[in-house]
Each structure stands twice: as C-alpha cells, then as structure tokens.
Design a protein around this motif. Structure first.
Motif, PDB file in Angstrom:
ATOM      1  N   LEU A  10       0.829  -1.203   0.000  1.00  5.65           N
ATOM      2  CA  LEU A  10       0.000   0.000   0.000  1.00  5.65           C
ATOM      3  C   LEU A  10       0.864   1.254   0.000  1.00  5.65           C
ATOM      4  CD1 LEU A  10      -2.707  -1.126   2.582  1.00  5.65           C
ATOM      5  CD2 LEU A  10      -2.850  -1.166   0.087  1.00  5.65           C
ATOM      6  N   SER A  11       2.051   1.167  -0.602  1.00  9.45           N
ATOM      7  CA  SER A  11       2.954   2.313  -0.650  1.00  9.45           C
ATOM      8  C   SER A  11       2.406   3.387  -1.587  1.00  9.45           C
ATOM      9  CB  SER A  11       4.337   1.878  -1.139  1.00  9.45           C
ATOM     10  OG  SER A  11       4.259   1.449  -2.487  1.00  9.45           O
ATOM     11  N   LEU A  56      -9.288  -3.864  -8.379  1.00  4.60           N
ATOM     12  CA  LEU A  56      -8.013  -4.305  -7.820  1.00  4.60           C
ATOM     13  C   LEU A  56      -7.788  -3.695  -6.448  1.00  4.60           C
ATOM     14  CD1 LEU A  56      -5.212  -5.634  -7.994  1.00  4.60           C
ATOM     15  CD2 LEU A  56      -4.425  -3.622  -9.254  1.00  4.60           C
ATOM     16  N   LEU A  57      -7.986  -2.373  -6.358  1.00  4.20           N
ATOM     17  CA  LEU A  57      -7.754  -1.679  -5.087  1.00  4.20           C
ATOM     18  C   LEU A  57      -8.775  -2.107  -4.037  1.00  4.20           C
ATOM     19  CD1 LEU A  57      -5.777   0.266  -3.879  1.00  4.20           C
ATOM     20  CD2 LEU A  57      -7.156   2.173  -4.699  1.00  4.20           C
ATOM     21  N   LYS A  58     -10.014  -2.274  -4.456  1.00  3.79           N
ATOM     22  CA  LYS A  58     -11.058  -2.720  -3.517  1.00  3.79           C
ATOM     23  C   LYS A  58     -10.746  -4.110  -2.987  1.00  3.79           C
ATOM     24  CE  LYS A  58     -15.043  -4.360  -4.844  1.00  3.79           C
ATOM     25  NZ  LYS A  58     -16.421  -4.562  -5.377  1.00  3.79           N
ATOM     26  N   LYS A  59     -10.263  -4.984  -3.868  1.00  2.36           N
ATOM     27  CA  LYS A  59      -9.909  -6.348  -3.455  1.00  2.36           C
ATOM     28  C   LYS A  59      -8.765  -6.329  -2.438  1.00  2.36           C
ATOM     29  CE  LYS A  59      -9.639 -10.951  -3.948  1.00  2.36           C
ATOM     30  NZ  LYS A  59      -8.454 -11.258  -3.139  1.00  2.36           N
ATOM     31  N   LEU A  60      -7.729  -5.549  -2.712  1.00  3.11           N
ATOM     32  CA  LEU A  60      -6.586  -5.466  -1.796  1.00  3.11           C
ATOM     33  C   LEU A  60      -7.009  -4.926  -0.431  1.00  3.11           C
ATOM     34  CD1 LEU A  60      -3.854  -4.050  -4.209  1.00  3.11           C
ATOM     35  CD2 LEU A  60      -3.898  -6.328  -3.186  1.00  3.11           C
ATOM     36  N   LEU A  61      -7.830  -3.883  -0.435  1.00  2.00           N
ATOM     37  CA  LEU A  61      -8.269  -3.277   0.825  1.00  2.00           C
ATOM     38  C   LEU A  61      -9.232  -4.195   1.574  1.00  2.00           C
ATOM     39  CD1 LEU A  61      -8.747   0.440  -0.276  1.00  2.00           C
ATOM     40  CD2 LEU A  61      -6.963  -0.491   1.185  1.00  2.00           C
ATOM     41  N   SER A  62     -10.090  -4.895   0.843  1.00  2.00           N
ATOM     42  CA  SER A  62     -11.011  -5.839   1.487  1.00  2.00           C
ATOM     43  C   SER A  62     -10.237  -6.939   2.194  1.00  2.00           C
ATOM     44  CB  SER A  62     -11.954  -6.460   0.446  1.00  2.00           C
ATOM     45  OG  SER A  62     -12.798  -5.488  -0.122  1.00  2.00           O
ATOM     46  N   ASP A  63      -9.207  -7.449   1.530  1.00  5.50           N
ATOM     47  CA  ASP A  63      -8.372  -8.485   2.144  1.00  5.50           C
ATOM     48  C   ASP A  63      -7.659  -7.952   3.376  1.00  5.50           C
ATOM     49  OD1 ASP A  63      -9.170 -10.219   0.196  1.00  5.50           O
ATOM     50  OD2 ASP A  63      -7.330 -10.086  -0.985  1.00  5.50           O
ATOM     51  N   GLU A  64      -7.175  -6.704   3.273  1.00  2.56           N
ATOM     52  CA  GLU A  64      -6.465  -6.092   4.401  1.00  2.56           C
ATOM     53  C   GLU A  64      -7.409  -5.875   5.579  1.00  2.56           C
ATOM     54  OE1 GLU A  64      -3.157  -4.640   6.425  1.00  2.56           O
ATOM     55  OE2 GLU A  64      -3.292  -5.681   4.499  1.00  2.56           O
ATOM     56  N   GLU A 120     -16.242  -0.173   7.877  1.00  2.00           N
ATOM     57  CA  GLU A 120     -17.312   0.808   7.655  1.00  2.00           C
ATOM     58  C   GLU A 120     -16.882   1.858   6.629  1.00  2.00           C
ATOM     59  OE1 GLU A 120     -18.070   2.271  11.564  1.00  2.00           O
ATOM     60  OE2 GLU A 120     -19.356   0.576  12.136  1.00  2.00           O
ATOM     61  N   MET A 121     -15.602   2.229   6.672  1.00  3.00           N
ATOM     62  CA  MET A 121     -15.082   3.215   5.732  1.00  3.00           C
ATOM     63  C   MET A 121     -15.132   2.677   4.298  1.00  3.00           C
ATOM     64  SD  MET A 121     -11.316   5.052   5.763  1.00  3.00           S
ATOM     65  CE  MET A 121     -11.490   5.462   7.507  1.00  3.00           C
ATOM     66  N   LEU A 122     -14.675   1.440   4.122  1.00  6.84           N
ATOM     67  CA  LEU A 122     -14.677   0.828   2.792  1.00  6.84           C
ATOM     68  C   LEU A 122     -16.101   0.649   2.275  1.00  6.84           C
ATOM     69  CD1 LEU A 122     -13.144  -0.499   0.471  1.00  6.84           C
ATOM     70  CD2 LEU A 122     -13.191  -2.655   1.754  1.00  6.84           C
ATOM     71  N   GLU A 123     -16.987   0.195   3.143  1.00 11.48           N
ATOM     72  CA  GLU A 123     -18.386  -0.003   2.760  1.00 11.48           C
ATOM     73  C   GLU A 123     -19.022   1.301   2.300  1.00 11.48           C
ATOM     74  OE1 GLU A 123     -22.591  -1.447   4.834  1.00 11.48           O
ATOM     75  OE2 GLU A 123     -20.684  -2.010   5.745  1.00 11.48           O
ATOM     76  N   SER A 124     -18.713   2.396   2.985  1.00 12.22           N
ATOM     77  CA  SER A 124     -19.271   3.703   2.636  1.00 12.22           C
ATOM     78  C   SER A 124     -18.765   4.173   1.272  1.00 12.22           C
ATOM     79  CB  SER A 124     -18.895   4.731   3.710  1.00 12.22           C
ATOM     80  OG  SER A 124     -19.283   6.034   3.325  1.00 12.22           O
ATOM     81  N   SER A 173      -7.427   5.223  -2.029  1.00 10.04           N
ATOM     82  CA  SER A 173      -6.003   5.461  -1.791  1.00 10.04           C
ATOM     83  C   SER A 173      -5.784   6.134  -0.445  1.00 10.04           C
ATOM     84  CB  SER A 173      -5.417   6.342  -2.912  1.00 10.04           C
ATOM     85  OG  SER A 173      -5.459   5.662  -4.155  1.00 10.04           O
ATOM     86  N   GLU A 174      -6.655   7.083  -0.103  1.00  5.67           N
ATOM     87  CA  GLU A 174      -6.548   7.745   1.204  1.00  5.67           C
ATOM     88  C   GLU A 174      -6.773   6.759   2.341  1.00  5.67           C
ATOM     89  OE1 GLU A 174      -5.591  10.819   2.217  1.00  5.67           O
ATOM     90  OE2 GLU A 174      -4.954  10.934   0.117  1.00  5.67           O
ATOM     91  N   MET A 175      -7.701   5.840   2.138  1.00  9.06           N
ATOM     92  CA  MET A 175      -7.961   4.812   3.145  1.00  9.06           C
ATOM     93  C   MET A 175      -6.725   3.945   3.341  1.00  9.06           C
ATOM     94  SD  MET A 175     -10.888   1.848   3.134  1.00  9.06           S
ATOM     95  CE  MET A 175     -10.651   0.361   4.120  1.00  9.06           C
TER      96      MET A 175
END
Length: 259
Positions: free
Chosen positions: A79-80, A99-107, A124-128, A148-150
């Motif tokens: 996530l650099s 791609l980004l949603k998948k990476l963040l969901s896994d994280e 909750e942040m990702l869901e919103s 990206s900010e998340m």
C-alpha cells in the motif's frame, strides 16, 4: 461473450481475438458509466486478470502478478504511495477500482482478526466508499482517490504502532483503550506500560480453550478491571473497558494460546 472468453484463456485461439474482446469490454465499460451501472461482473474482472497474466506468462511458468498487471512490485509495502499511484494511473479505471477494492477488502479482513476496533472502523469506511460509488455519488477518479486515502490511513496506523514500539497484537489493545478519552490522561510511556501489563496477564491466563471457559473469562475480566483502576480509570469505566479488552483477547485467542 465475456463468459466464454474467460473460460478459454489462455489458448492460441483466444489470444488471436483478445484485442477485439478488450475493445468490446471497453465499450461496455463506457456504456455502463453513462447508464449508471458502474458494477462490472466477476467474469469481466477475471477476464481482465487472465488477459494480463497471459500477456506476461513466461516459459518457466512463474508469474509475478503485479508485473503482469503492469504494476511494479512495491519495495516497502503493498500500500505504498508508489503502488497507489500506479493503480490510480491504470487506463482501465474499473479494473483499477476492483483491484484496489480487493486489496483493501483483504487487508480489512486481516485487521478484523487482529484488531477489533481498527477492523470495524476500516470496514465501515470501505463499505461507505463502495456504496457511494455504486450510487453514482462519486466518479471513478474520486473513488480511487478515496480508496487510496484509506490505504494511507492504514499505513499511518501501522507507523503509529511502530512509533509506540508495540507489536500488532499489543497495538490492538492500545486501539481499543484509546477510543475512550480517559486514556488521554496517560502519556505514551504509561500507556505502553499499561498495554504490556494487560498483555502479560492475558498471556498468563491463556490456557487451552480459555475463551470458552466462563471461570477463566470472569477471572481475567476482574484482573484487567483492577489493573485499569490502578492506572486511574474510574470503577464504572474500568468495567466497560475490561469487557472490550476481553473481547479483543478472545479475538487473539490463537495467538495467546501459542504464547
């Protein structure tokens, strides 16, 4: 068409028509943006990934997925800033989003296991973000910027853990207790001391299946409550926070069982 193509990749015949498939998929993506349907199917995502992999599949059969996607493998963190910039600049914005949603969901899934408070917040942040994107409240550029900010906020949390010289497991308890304003009375050194004390107590009480034994849980809850009161917590608040500490401890039961 996309479904059949996804099933046939990689193959010489599929390779001959991949540019045509990509063309039609790009048209569909464009139409979706105008029609208000921003959701691409799993087949389309799978197809895009398979095309990328097929392009870069070496004779030795070893695939570097990030290089295959046209993204340089990040040197420090997945996530650099460099990685996020490369995702943001991908031509296919829908694929970049997935791609980004998948990476963040896994994280988020990983953090939910280790850190209850952090996992809930980022979930909750990702869901919103995803919901607002699907409802056309933000466009593709905005959704990539917010995701990206998340990701950057996640990195800041990890940096804070390192600055406080706490392990991820210890930081989970710090996150739980720092949700309450009462912890502001403790400086970093005292807070670190409190966390270490709590972790030691939990570890010493973590017998086999301890999280399923009411007697062990009751003893641990009372011990944690007394520790919190010793560090200045009022009795009522100490009881509430002890319950949160116990819940976090149960989440890390496997970690403590391994000692």
């Amino acid at each position: 068409m996309s479904k059949l193509y996804a099933m046939s990749v990689p193959s010489p015949q599929a390779n001959q028509i991949k540019d045509d498939i990509a063309f039609f998929q790009a048209i569909k993506s464009r139409i979706n943006k105008f029609s208000g349907n921003n959701v691409i199917s799993d087949y389309e995502v799978e197809t895009a990934v398979k095309q990328i992999i097929d392009d870069k599949l070496g004779s030795d059969g070893i695939i570097d997925l990030f290089q295959a996607a046209g993204i340089e493998s990040p040197s420090v963190s997945i996530l650099s800033d460099e990685f996020l910039l490369e995702v943001k600049n991908m031509q296919q914005k829908n694929v970049a989003y997935e791609l980004l949603k998948k990476l963040l969901s896994d994280e988020v899934r990983v953090r939910k296991v280790k850190n209850i408070a952090q996992g809930k917040r980022f979930s909750e942040m990702l869901e919103s973000i995803v919901k607002r994107y699907h409802n056309n409240q933000i466009d593709s550029a905005q959704v990539l910027a917010e995701l990206s900010e998340m990701a950057k906020e996640m990195r800041l949390e990890d940096q804070k853990s390192e600055e406080l010289k706490l392990t991820p497991e210890e930081y989970a308890f710090y996150t739980v207790l720092s949700q309450n304003d009462s912890t502001k009375m403790l400086d970093d050194e005292k807070m670190r001391e409190l966390i270490h004390t709590i972790v030691d107590v939990v570890r010493n009480n973590a017998t086999v299946d301890w999280q399923n034994r009411d007697d062990v849980r009751a003893k641990l809850r009372l011990t944690v409550k007394k520790i919190l009161m010793r560090y200045g917590y009022p009795p009522d608040l100490a009881k509430l926070e002890a319950d949160k500490v116990l819940a976090q401890s149960e989440n890390l039961a496997a970690f403590f069982a391994g000692k």
